[in-house]
Motif scaffolding. Sequence first.
Motif, PDB file in Angstrom:
ATOM      1  N   SER A 171       0.310   8.668   6.251  1.00 29.02           N
ATOM      2  CA  SER A 171      -0.638   7.031   6.096  1.00 29.02           C
ATOM      3  C   SER A 171      -1.956   7.578   6.489  1.00 29.02           C
ATOM      4  O   SER A 171      -1.587   8.771   7.724  1.00 29.02           O
ATOM      5  CB  SER A 171      -0.607   5.374   6.223  1.00 29.02           C
ATOM      6  OG  SER A 171       0.195   5.895   7.322  1.00 29.02           O
ATOM      7  N   GLU A 172      -3.197   7.090   5.812  1.00 28.16           N
ATOM      8  CA  GLU A 172      -4.428   7.574   7.210  1.00 28.16           C
ATOM      9  C   GLU A 172      -4.241   7.307   8.437  1.00 28.16           C
ATOM     10  O   GLU A 172      -5.088   8.457   9.245  1.00 28.16           O
ATOM     11  CB  GLU A 172      -5.219   6.147   6.602  1.00 28.16           C
ATOM     12  CG  GLU A 172      -6.650   6.889   6.666  1.00 28.16           C
ATOM     13  CD  GLU A 172      -7.907   5.806   6.224  1.00 28.16           C
ATOM     14  OE1 GLU A 172      -9.066   6.382   6.224  1.00 28.16           O
ATOM     15  OE2 GLU A 172      -7.313   4.956   4.941  1.00 28.16           O
ATOM     16  N   HIS A 173      -3.800   6.624   8.310  1.00 24.69           N
ATOM     17  CA  HIS A 173      -4.079   6.454  10.454  1.00 24.69           C
ATOM     18  C   HIS A 173      -2.646   6.356  10.638  1.00 24.69           C
ATOM     19  O   HIS A 173      -2.890   6.359  12.099  1.00 24.69           O
ATOM     20  CB  HIS A 173      -4.280   4.655  10.387  1.00 24.69           C
ATOM     21  CG  HIS A 173      -5.377   4.126   9.224  1.00 24.69           C
ATOM     22  ND1 HIS A 173      -7.482   4.662  10.070  1.00 24.69           N
ATOM     23  CD2 HIS A 173      -5.985   3.275   9.247  1.00 24.69           C
ATOM     24  CE1 HIS A 173      -7.711   3.688   9.560  1.00 24.69           C
ATOM     25  NE2 HIS A 173      -6.906   3.178   8.826  1.00 24.69           N
ATOM     26  N   ILE A 206       0.349  -1.491  -0.065  1.00 19.44           N
ATOM     27  CA  ILE A 206       0.169   0.205   0.243  1.00 19.44           C
ATOM     28  C   ILE A 206       0.767   0.573   0.131  1.00 19.44           C
ATOM     29  O   ILE A 206       0.664   1.742  -0.822  1.00 19.44           O
ATOM     30  CB  ILE A 206      -0.760   0.101   0.896  1.00 19.44           C
ATOM     31  CG1 ILE A 206      -1.801  -1.306   1.372  1.00 19.44           C
ATOM     32  CG2 ILE A 206      -2.106   1.397   1.663  1.00 19.44           C
ATOM     33  CD1 ILE A 206      -2.579  -1.204   2.446  1.00 19.44           C
ATOM     34  N   LEU A 207       1.995   1.136   0.881  1.00 17.85           N
ATOM     35  CA  LEU A 207       2.630   2.679   1.143  1.00 17.85           C
ATOM     36  C   LEU A 207       3.868   2.460  -0.587  1.00 17.85           C
ATOM     37  O   LEU A 207       3.961   3.463  -0.328  1.00 17.85           O
ATOM     38  CB  LEU A 207       3.609   2.238   2.360  1.00 17.85           C
ATOM     39  CG  LEU A 207       4.430   3.690   2.611  1.00 17.85           C
ATOM     40  CD1 LEU A 207       3.360   4.505   3.054  1.00 17.85           C
ATOM     41  CD2 LEU A 207       5.192   3.709   3.944  1.00 17.85           C
ATOM     42  N   ALA A 216       4.666   7.011   6.959  1.00 19.41           N
ATOM     43  CA  ALA A 216       4.825   7.774   6.128  1.00 19.41           C
ATOM     44  C   ALA A 216       6.385   8.026   4.908  1.00 19.41           C
ATOM     45  O   ALA A 216       7.177   6.479   5.086  1.00 19.41           O
ATOM     46  CB  ALA A 216       5.342   8.848   7.236  1.00 19.41           C
ATOM     47  N   ILE A 217       6.365   8.686   4.213  1.00 14.66           N
ATOM     48  CA  ILE A 217       7.645   8.516   3.344  1.00 14.66           C
ATOM     49  C   ILE A 217       7.717  10.304   3.147  1.00 14.66           C
ATOM     50  O   ILE A 217       6.947  11.029   3.026  1.00 14.66           O
ATOM     51  CB  ILE A 217       6.247   8.428   2.024  1.00 14.66           C
ATOM     52  CG1 ILE A 217       6.266   6.727   1.934  1.00 14.66           C
ATOM     53  CG2 ILE A 217       7.441   8.575  -0.073  1.00 14.66           C
ATOM     54  CD1 ILE A 217       4.904   6.637   0.349  1.00 14.66           C
ATOM     55  N   ILE A 222      16.286  11.319  -2.433  1.00 15.82           N
ATOM     56  CA  ILE A 222      15.803  10.126  -1.897  1.00 15.82           C
ATOM     57  C   ILE A 222      14.669   9.336  -0.940  1.00 15.82           C
ATOM     58  O   ILE A 222      13.771  10.984  -0.577  1.00 15.82           O
ATOM     59  CB  ILE A 222      17.159   9.786  -0.513  1.00 15.82           C
ATOM     60  CG1 ILE A 222      18.288  10.791  -0.941  1.00 15.82           C
ATOM     61  CG2 ILE A 222      17.000   9.330   0.720  1.00 15.82           C
ATOM     62  CD1 ILE A 222      19.224  10.973  -0.039  1.00 15.82           C
ATOM     63  N   MET A 223      14.241   8.770  -1.380  1.00 16.72           N
ATOM     64  CA  MET A 223      12.207   8.162  -0.875  1.00 16.72           C
ATOM     65  C   MET A 223      12.854   7.717   0.332  1.00 16.72           C
ATOM     66  O   MET A 223      13.570   6.308   0.456  1.00 16.72           O
ATOM     67  CB  MET A 223      11.818   8.363  -2.065  1.00 16.72           C
ATOM     68  CG  MET A 223      10.166   7.659  -1.254  1.00 16.72           C
ATOM     69  SD  MET A 223       9.222   7.754  -3.218  1.00 16.72           S
ATOM     70  CE  MET A 223       9.748   5.955  -3.705  1.00 16.72           C
ATOM     71  N   LEU A 224      12.875   8.489   1.739  1.00 14.15           N
ATOM     72  CA  LEU A 224      12.319   6.900   2.827  1.00 14.15           C
ATOM     73  C   LEU A 224      11.177   6.892   3.209  1.00 14.15           C
ATOM     74  O   LEU A 224      10.272   7.865   2.685  1.00 14.15           O
ATOM     75  CB  LEU A 224      12.762   7.913   4.102  1.00 14.15           C
ATOM     76  CG  LEU A 224      13.965   8.203   3.750  1.00 14.15           C
ATOM     77  CD1 LEU A 224      14.353   9.724   5.244  1.00 14.15           C
ATOM     78  CD2 LEU A 224      15.656   7.482   3.742  1.00 14.15           C
ATOM     79  N   MET A 225      11.017   5.310   3.110  1.00 15.13           N
ATOM     80  CA  MET A 225       9.150   5.744   3.598  1.00 15.13           C
ATOM     81  C   MET A 225       9.833   4.591   4.989  1.00 15.13           C
ATOM     82  O   MET A 225      10.382   3.503   5.339  1.00 15.13           O
ATOM     83  CB  MET A 225       8.967   3.845   2.514  1.00 15.13           C
ATOM     84  CG  MET A 225       8.632   4.632   1.807  1.00 15.13           C
ATOM     85  SD  MET A 225       7.763   3.552   0.533  1.00 15.13           S
ATOM     86  CE  MET A 225       8.087   4.151  -0.948  1.00 15.13           C
TER      87      MET A 225
END
Length: 209
Positions: free
Chosen positions: A196-198, A23-24, A202-203, A133-136
């Motif tokens: 994220s919704e809840h 999902i993320l 995060a990204i 740079i993309m951090l999740m």
Amino acid sequence: MKHDAYGWHAGFYDRLYEPAAKILRDVGLTIFPPRENIAILDVGCGTGSQLALYRRAGCRLVGIDNLPAMLAVAKQKLGQAAELCIGDATRMPLAASRFDLISVVFVLHEMDPELRPVVLKECQRLLKPGGRIMLMDYHPGPFSKVMGKIWHLLIKLMEISAGRKHYGNYRDFIASGGLESLIADSPLHLVRRYVSEHGVTAIYLIAAR
């Protein structure tokens, strides 16, 4: 030889964790859409799921991980589409200024606190001018009233099951402010943020100042 902490369940890792992680990951595709022939590095690539999302677009894919069992699964999944190598994220055996995008997905919370800024500095070394740079990773909240707290509890139980050291690093990551705090203390700046919704993940898309 380094103990392969995920060796015993690498073969079914995707079935356990990927449904929620995807999902993320899919949101990440909208934040940094793939373009043909761009160079992408996934740090802590695990079973290769993040790189697989960019394969169809004709990107040049590189993955690095320090766990042989996870890399073996990634090689089965990606075949010749990606260059995969064993390595330490704090000292990656890769040429500087090589990548348009570097992704670090659910990796930083696992690390000892003092290693996290070192990894970000190493990512910056490998980034092309104008690259991202993309951090999740997990987010310290606030969480939505019901589902957010349920998800947060499930994540805590999952992290506890990974062992005392792993859980200790996760607790430190959340208590210290997660990605927000880590970026604030680095020579990098925020380009875009998604929570994220809840409120549990995060990204952060970041770039060199």
